[in-house]
Design a protein around this motif. Sequence first.
Motif, PDB file in Angstrom:
ATOM      1  N   GLU A  89      68.667  61.090  49.492  1.00  0.00           N
ATOM      2  CA  GLU A  89      69.541  59.911  49.609  1.00  0.00           C
ATOM      3  C   GLU A  89      70.702  59.994  48.623  1.00  0.00           C
ATOM      4  O   GLU A  89      71.838  59.659  48.964  1.00  0.00           O
ATOM      5  CB  GLU A  89      68.727  58.641  49.351  1.00  0.00           C
ATOM      6  CG  GLU A  89      67.741  58.308  50.459  1.00  0.00           C
ATOM      7  CD  GLU A  89      66.905  57.086  50.127  1.00  0.00           C
ATOM      8  OE1 GLU A  89      67.477  55.985  50.099  1.00  0.00           O
ATOM      9  OE2 GLU A  89      65.695  57.238  49.879  1.00  0.00           O
ATOM     10  N   ARG A  90      70.409  60.445  47.392  1.00  0.00           N
ATOM     11  CA  ARG A  90      71.467  60.547  46.392  1.00  0.00           C
ATOM     12  C   ARG A  90      72.522  61.562  46.828  1.00  0.00           C
ATOM     13  O   ARG A  90      73.729  61.328  46.692  1.00  0.00           O
ATOM     14  CB  ARG A  90      70.877  60.933  45.036  1.00  0.00           C
ATOM     15  CG  ARG A  90      71.916  60.955  43.922  1.00  0.00           C
ATOM     16  CD  ARG A  90      71.287  60.863  42.546  1.00  0.00           C
ATOM     17  NE  ARG A  90      70.297  61.899  42.307  1.00  0.00           N
ATOM     18  CZ  ARG A  90      68.980  61.678  42.164  1.00  0.00           C
ATOM     19  NH1 ARG A  90      68.494  60.456  42.269  1.00  0.00           N
ATOM     20  NH2 ARG A  90      68.165  62.681  41.941  1.00  0.00           N
ATOM     21  N   SER A  91      72.071  62.678  47.381  1.00  0.00           N
ATOM     22  CA  SER A  91      72.998  63.702  47.858  1.00  0.00           C
ATOM     23  C   SER A  91      73.885  63.150  48.975  1.00  0.00           C
ATOM     24  O   SER A  91      75.106  63.330  48.964  1.00  0.00           O
ATOM     25  CB  SER A  91      72.221  64.924  48.363  1.00  0.00           C
ATOM     26  OG  SER A  91      73.088  65.852  48.964  1.00  0.00           O
ATOM     27  N   VAL A  92      73.274  62.451  49.928  1.00  0.00           N
ATOM     28  CA  VAL A  92      74.030  61.875  51.050  1.00  0.00           C
ATOM     29  C   VAL A  92      75.011  60.833  50.539  1.00  0.00           C
ATOM     30  O   VAL A  92      76.171  60.778  50.975  1.00  0.00           O
ATOM     31  CB  VAL A  92      73.070  61.276  52.096  1.00  0.00           C
ATOM     32  CG1 VAL A  92      73.826  60.402  53.096  1.00  0.00           C
ATOM     33  CG2 VAL A  92      72.319  62.387  52.826  1.00  0.00           C
ATOM     34  N   TRP A  93      74.556  60.000  49.608  1.00  0.00           N
ATOM     35  CA  TRP A  93      75.419  58.948  49.066  1.00  0.00           C
ATOM     36  C   TRP A  93      76.655  59.547  48.400  1.00  0.00           C
ATOM     37  O   TRP A  93      77.781  59.103  48.618  1.00  0.00           O
ATOM     38  CB  TRP A  93      74.630  58.113  48.064  1.00  0.00           C
ATOM     39  CG  TRP A  93      75.364  56.900  47.572  1.00  0.00           C
ATOM     40  CD1 TRP A  93      75.350  55.656  48.113  1.00  0.00           C
ATOM     41  CD2 TRP A  93      76.216  56.823  46.428  1.00  0.00           C
ATOM     42  NE1 TRP A  93      76.146  54.807  47.384  1.00  0.00           N
ATOM     43  CE2 TRP A  93      76.697  55.495  46.350  1.00  0.00           C
ATOM     44  CE3 TRP A  93      76.622  57.750  45.462  1.00  0.00           C
ATOM     45  CZ2 TRP A  93      77.550  55.075  45.338  1.00  0.00           C
ATOM     46  CZ3 TRP A  93      77.488  57.336  44.446  1.00  0.00           C
ATOM     47  CH2 TRP A  93      77.939  56.012  44.404  1.00  0.00           C
ATOM     48  N   GLU A  94      76.439  60.599  47.589  1.00  0.00           N
ATOM     49  CA  GLU A  94      77.554  61.227  46.881  1.00  0.00           C
ATOM     50  C   GLU A  94      78.522  61.914  47.842  1.00  0.00           C
ATOM     51  O   GLU A  94      79.737  61.809  47.706  1.00  0.00           O
ATOM     52  CB  GLU A  94      77.015  62.240  45.861  1.00  0.00           C
ATOM     53  CG  GLU A  94      76.314  61.588  44.677  1.00  0.00           C
ATOM     54  CD  GLU A  94      75.626  62.602  43.780  1.00  0.00           C
ATOM     55  OE1 GLU A  94      75.595  63.804  44.155  1.00  0.00           O
ATOM     56  OE2 GLU A  94      75.116  62.201  42.723  1.00  0.00           O
ATOM     57  N   VAL A  95      77.959  62.627  48.823  1.00  0.00           N
ATOM     58  CA  VAL A  95      78.798  63.333  49.802  1.00  0.00           C
ATOM     59  C   VAL A  95      79.597  62.329  50.627  1.00  0.00           C
ATOM     60  O   VAL A  95      80.797  62.522  50.870  1.00  0.00           O
ATOM     61  CB  VAL A  95      77.930  64.225  50.717  1.00  0.00           C
ATOM     62  CG1 VAL A  95      78.727  64.693  51.930  1.00  0.00           C
ATOM     63  CG2 VAL A  95      77.397  65.410  49.951  1.00  0.00           C
ATOM     64  N   ARG A  96      78.936  61.281  51.048  1.00  0.00           N
ATOM     65  CA  ARG A  96      79.626  60.271  51.859  1.00  0.00           C
ATOM     66  C   ARG A  96      80.736  59.608  51.048  1.00  0.00           C
ATOM     67  O   ARG A  96      81.831  59.338  51.575  1.00  0.00           O
ATOM     68  CB  ARG A  96      78.626  59.216  52.350  1.00  0.00           C
ATOM     69  CG  ARG A  96      79.182  58.328  53.446  1.00  0.00           C
ATOM     70  CD  ARG A  96      78.118  57.428  53.998  1.00  0.00           C
ATOM     71  NE  ARG A  96      77.662  56.471  53.002  1.00  0.00           N
ATOM     72  CZ  ARG A  96      77.028  55.346  53.288  1.00  0.00           C
ATOM     73  NH1 ARG A  96      76.774  55.051  54.551  1.00  0.00           N
ATOM     74  NH2 ARG A  96      76.629  54.519  52.357  1.00  0.00           N
ATOM     75  N   LYS A  97      80.484  59.379  49.770  1.00  0.00           N
ATOM     76  CA  LYS A  97      81.500  58.768  48.917  1.00  0.00           C
ATOM     77  C   LYS A  97      82.702  59.700  48.772  1.00  0.00           C
ATOM     78  O   LYS A  97      83.860  59.267  48.850  1.00  0.00           O
ATOM     79  CB  LYS A  97      80.891  58.437  47.543  1.00  0.00           C
ATOM     80  CG  LYS A  97      81.829  57.652  46.628  1.00  0.00           C
ATOM     81  CD  LYS A  97      81.112  57.220  45.374  1.00  0.00           C
ATOM     82  CE  LYS A  97      82.038  56.473  44.425  1.00  0.00           C
ATOM     83  NZ  LYS A  97      82.622  55.269  45.028  1.00  0.00           N
ATOM     84  N   ARG A  98      82.432  61.003  48.562  1.00  0.00           N
ATOM     85  CA  ARG A  98      83.532  61.969  48.432  1.00  0.00           C
ATOM     86  C   ARG A  98      84.322  62.058  49.737  1.00  0.00           C
ATOM     87  O   ARG A  98      85.558  62.154  49.733  1.00  0.00           O
ATOM     88  CB  ARG A  98      82.982  63.345  48.057  1.00  0.00           C
ATOM     89  CG  ARG A  98      82.655  63.476  46.577  1.00  0.00           C
ATOM     90  CD  ARG A  98      82.502  64.928  46.149  1.00  0.00           C
ATOM     91  NE  ARG A  98      81.346  65.571  46.764  1.00  0.00           N
ATOM     92  CZ  ARG A  98      81.412  66.608  47.580  1.00  0.00           C
ATOM     93  NH1 ARG A  98      82.583  67.110  47.929  1.00  0.00           N
ATOM     94  NH2 ARG A  98      80.315  67.141  48.082  1.00  0.00           N
TER      95      ARG A  98
END
Length: 988
Positions: A167-176
């Motif tokens: 989830e953290r990886s997806v959240w960061e990628v989506r934010k970028r």
Amino acid sequence: MYVRVRELLTPEERLQYMTIPSNLNEWELGTYFTFTQYDIDVIKRHRRDYNRLGFAIQLCLLRYLGWTISDIKDIPEEIVKYVAKQIGVNTGEYSSYFKREATKYEHLQTIREEYGFSTFTLSDYRSLSKYLFPHAMENGNATHLIQTALEQLRKQKKILPAMATIERSVWEVRKRAEEKIYKLLGASLTASQIEKLDLILSTMPNSHKTFLAWLKETPGNFSPDSFLRVIEKLEYIRNLKLHINTENLHPNRLRQLSRVGARYEPHSFRRFRNQKKYAILITYLLELVQDLTDQAFEIHDRQIMSLLSKGRKAQEEIQKHNGKTINEKVVQFADLGSALIKAKKEGIDPFIELELVMPWDKLVASVEEAKQLARPIDYDYLDLLEKKFYKLRKYTPTLLKSLEFRSNKSAEPLMRAIDVVREMNETGKRKVPEGAPLDFVSNRWQKHVYDEDGTINRHYYEMAVLTELRNFVRSGDVSIIGSRQYKDFDEYLISTEEWEQIKPTQTKLAVSSSENDYLDERINSLQRRLEWVSNNVEHLEGVNLENGRLRIDRLEKDVPDEARTFSLSLYEMLPRIKLTDLLMEVANWTGFHEQFVHASTNRGPNEDETKILMATIMAMGTNVGLTKMAEATPGISYRQMANTAQWRLYEDAMNKAQAVLVNFHHQLFLSSYWGDGTTSSSDGMRVQIGVASLYADANPHYGTGKGATIYRFVSDQFSSFYTKVINTNARDAVHVIDGLLHHETDLAIEEHYTDTAGYTDQVFGLSHLLGYRFAPRLRDLGDSKLYTIGKSNQFPKLEKLLRGQINTKIIKENYDDVLRLAHSIREGTVSASLIMGKLGSYARQNRLSTALREMGKIEKTIFILDYVSSETLRRKIHRGLNKGEAMNALARGIFFGKRGELREKALQDQLQRASALNIIINAISVWNTVYLAKAVEYRKNQLTFNDEFLKHISPLGWEHINFLGEYKFDKNNLTTLNSLRPLNSKIY
């Protein structure tokens, strides 16, 4: 705060990813839980049965889910049995495996070495982020990205980390990805444009509404004033000069941002930081430009349709009003003619004879009256339209000035004529200049365009231009720049270059890519049926062929009276229930409510939000509306439901929730008695629209008033798997393919039934290309035209039926383009309803349309031959359509609010109501099926039982369901005449 912001899933959603469902299908069992001989050899290296069983299950878990046995809480007993049986171990040994923690890690190390699994590291985290980034640029949905991440890691044989890490990886990628998208969209904005964008969120002068609210307003009707208001909004957005380069942004991502932007109110936009605010606002405005362009031309389309309709009605009124007088004139002139004939025959003075019939002064007056009553020799209503020209002129100069048209070669004369009219409008000229193009004018308009002196009539010339413009745009020969619905025909299809790469291996069409192979197969199929029917026509049950006309006997009832009695007895056993409780109970069983993910936060509903969600679905599905539902539901306010409707009840969420209900119903054992989910039917339910709406039309077939049609697709198992709102005058046929292709359920539909309005030759052809058997119930079968390839005298008994020849030459010449069209529809590049509407909208059909029609003639002839050959097929179609009619009856019972009228102007809002209704229908079908199954089991244990009766019952009964709610009469809150309730004085 740091951890919470990266949690994209609820605990329940997280658990779903880490759970093995108990109902795995055969493919999943075979792929992930079935061992090879090598697997068994590795498993048997371990001592003791419980170690072998634990190792085997851990291997299966890593293959199927990607997590270790320590991460997964519960393993279904059926899975443990399935694994234990393969390795010859007792399932009771499994609990002993967990006594020594170190053993699990030793086994995990063995699996790494033997099968190539590896631990997820920081380097893998970075690689995953890099892999996800382009996906996030295409689709910002968190669930989609999490699923993509899991699939990629499983493919790489990575032992999955904690879900929080994913989830953290997806959240960061989506934010970028969002930051990059916002930056790209806002990079070219000038200070002036930013100022204008901020102004959109402010209040309009002398008004309580903002510019944004004004832009969102949907036109209520198709009047000239509505057209001008739409163009005013369009010009307002154009004046922003938002020339944004979106080439590097995926269209799907832009649509997602636009849909979110459409839901935000100005106060929400103001809370965003500038980069995000302007980016979302820009994408919404770019989409809105397309919507406004389409709305503008839709209003023109309706104006022309109304113009022609009024001409026809005027002619009918003239005939009706003058009918008696015209008849009197006919009698008078018949008498006068007889007098002249007698005078010539007997050689007497004709004037004396005429005077005997009618005095001369009356005869002269009668001739003058006849001249006034006389209509043109060719009797066309177009000559009555000249006075209507001035109503068109209220908006048509703006139409030609504001919309930009492009054309193919066939429409060049029309485009030159548009330039002529546009120039006359700008210069104020009243006469059509010499040399103005006339090639585009149809034969019908030709005689009206010229005046008696040979000059061009300005009014009729301009009306001809505007009418032909409408026809050419509808057929796709003329496109509108900036439109979504009226683009260039070829833009809807995949490019020829892409098609050439796809065609050899990747097409999912049901036919060969070779036109010769296709024709050989279909011709053989047609010839075989023709021969069989010709040889057996005298012996076909329920079929008569007399004087070249087919007649099919009415089907006799095949439902035993005992089955009806049995069905009633089962329903009598069902508990009475309120609709509110039914929805909550079905949600608890199926989890359909979890699909209503918030469009902005991507979070599913919690317990309190679920109650509000159900109230909102009920308010819309029963059509009582949010206001009345709030008044009847203590603890739930109008604002809460309005917020839910805006952010959770969007189209994609509705479709997914519907799919969950249909899939759950599909798995119930009782459903299998009604069908296997491979056949379906579609039928329309007309509803009145009680407000002025661009999407409401009158249809005399359904009585007075304007309305729309809820077009519903029903499976053979009594589930409604797709629904859409269509124009009440539209032919159902063009919408059939949409439902078959774009539902999101597990149903594998192979055969589809409609009534007569649901078919055209082109739908027959396209259905076959896409792999569906299209089977309409044909009214007036005796008038149906059958086709053959070759001479019809090959089949003398059928010769009078075979009244057409298939043009195989045009099929061969256009076969590749037809396949490109079909592939584009299957892949969702264009909807079937849009493109089929274009192909069928204009009398001058193009070669692609003609080729598809010829292919459809083959399929229609094959179907009719099967239809007359098989009573079983006729009964299947009849039963399928009866299921749709039964569902419409239930729908009307549920949709009781506001007397069954829709009160929404926008098509999207109408669809939201129809979808909510569909969810309630499916919830009732699920609930009834579950409880009917329980009643069946009880009957089996208590009495003699006939399984044959089960296929005749239906889960659509509703007498035991309370749709109306509950009323309480409270004596404690009574008033007297001296203590009345306070007035709502705040409104003054």
